[in-house]
Write an enzyme that holds these catalytic residues in place. Structure first.
Site, PDB file in Angstrom:
ATOM      1  N   SER A 136      70.904  11.212  76.815  1.00  0.00           N
ATOM      2  CA  SER A 136      72.290  10.749  76.710  1.00  0.00           C
ATOM      3  C   SER A 136      72.336   9.328  77.229  1.00  0.00           C
ATOM      4  CB  SER A 136      73.199  11.641  77.562  1.00  0.00           C
ATOM      5  OG  SER A 136      74.474  11.058  77.746  1.00  0.00           O
ATOM      6  N   TYR A 149      75.378  16.532  85.885  1.00  0.00           N
ATOM      7  CA  TYR A 149      74.990  16.247  84.500  1.00  0.00           C
ATOM      8  C   TYR A 149      74.158  14.975  84.443  1.00  0.00           C
ATOM      9  CZ  TYR A 149      75.243  14.751  79.651  1.00  0.00           C
ATOM     10  OH  TYR A 149      74.917  14.318  78.391  1.00  0.00           O
TER      11      TYR A 149
END
Length: 278
Positions: A136, A149
């Site tokens: 990401s 995360y």
């Protein structure tokens, strides 16, 4: 793997979003695709297009072993592993339980790594293969409310670099995909969990601002097809890049993080959050 049609590809998280779109695109291109996810009923669409579907949970050892064994029995090889499965655990550090934090790493890093371990002996035997890890832009930047995360994705970036060095002598490439803001159910689920975790805590004002800001940003998100096309490029490149950034905000935010000092980056986020309350 340029022009190597009919290669065998295993994609985790194939039940929606980036995984599903990648499966559909590769099927159109003539690849043999095995789509894996926890629920078989969510993969009926790709199955109807020719995908083989596997019930697989990356936190369940037995399902991963059975899935890899089935592919080898049926195809004799695995050319590409697209580690796409993952989720986002959001909430203030003070509010998120350590149990939940561990689960975030179990899915986003440890499960991914175990599946990679199961696939690697077959790739080494055939002296070729490509492991594509879906990270990401969050693996290079940071935001409030997403510590676990971001930690899992930062860890995945470092893990992928080390793995790349180890498996290169066996003809195996390791590629990292860095999506930006992508249209999917991921964001809605993440925001819902964030509100449950920190919506009424000491961090409720920050939660409210973050939710508002995220909703505005996702209104201009890229289609998951953009990531599918990027994965295809990474598969077919004769010498792939180590990283591919794609999708809304990805390149801009990671460039900003690279050139802007920590305190200035922090200040940018605080300013953005305050505007939501204004």
């Amino acid at each position: 793997m340029k022009n190597k049609k009919k290669g065998v590809v295993l994609i985790t998280g194939s039940s929606s979003g980036m995984g599903m779109e990648t499966a559909k695109l590769l099927l159109e291109e003539g690849y043999i695709v095995y789509g894996a996810a926890r629920r078989l009923d969510k993969m009926k669409e790709i199955e109807s297009k020719g995908a083989h579907i596997l019930a697989m949970d990356v936190t369940d050892e037995k399902s991963m072993i059975e899935g890899v064994d089935r592919i080898i029995q049926e195809q004799g090889r695995i050319d590409v592993l697209f580690n796409n499965a993952g989720y986002g655990s959001y909430g203030a550090v003070e509010d998120v339980s350590i149990e939940e934090a561990k689960h975030q790493f179990d899915v986003n890093l440890f499960g991914l790594s175990r599946l990679t371990q199961l696939v690697l002996p077959h790739m080494r035997k055939q002296q070729s293969g490509r492991i594509i890890n879906n990270s990401s832009m969050g693996g290079r930047i940071f935001t409030p409310m997403g510590a676990w995360y971001h930690a899992s994705k930062h860890a995945l970036e470092g893990y992928s670099d080390c793995l790349r060095l180890e498996v290169a002598p066996f003809g195996i490439d390791v590629v990292v995909i860095q999506p930006g803001s992508i249209e999917s159910e991921w964001t809605g689920i993440m925001l819902e969990n964030l509100q449950k975790t920190s919506g009424t805590s000491a961090y409720q004002d920050m939660t409210r601002s973050f939710v508002s800001m995220t909703k505005k940003m996702t209104g201009a998100s890229s289609s998951p097809v953009v990531i599918a096309q990027t994965v295809k490029k990474a598969i077919e490149a004769q010498k792939p890049k180590t990283r591919y950034a794609a999708g809304k905000y990805a390149k801009a935010y990671m460039f900003l993080r690279k050139v802007v000092p920590d305190r200035m980056f922090d200040s940018t986020f605080h300013t953005m959050m305050k505007r939501q309350n204004g």
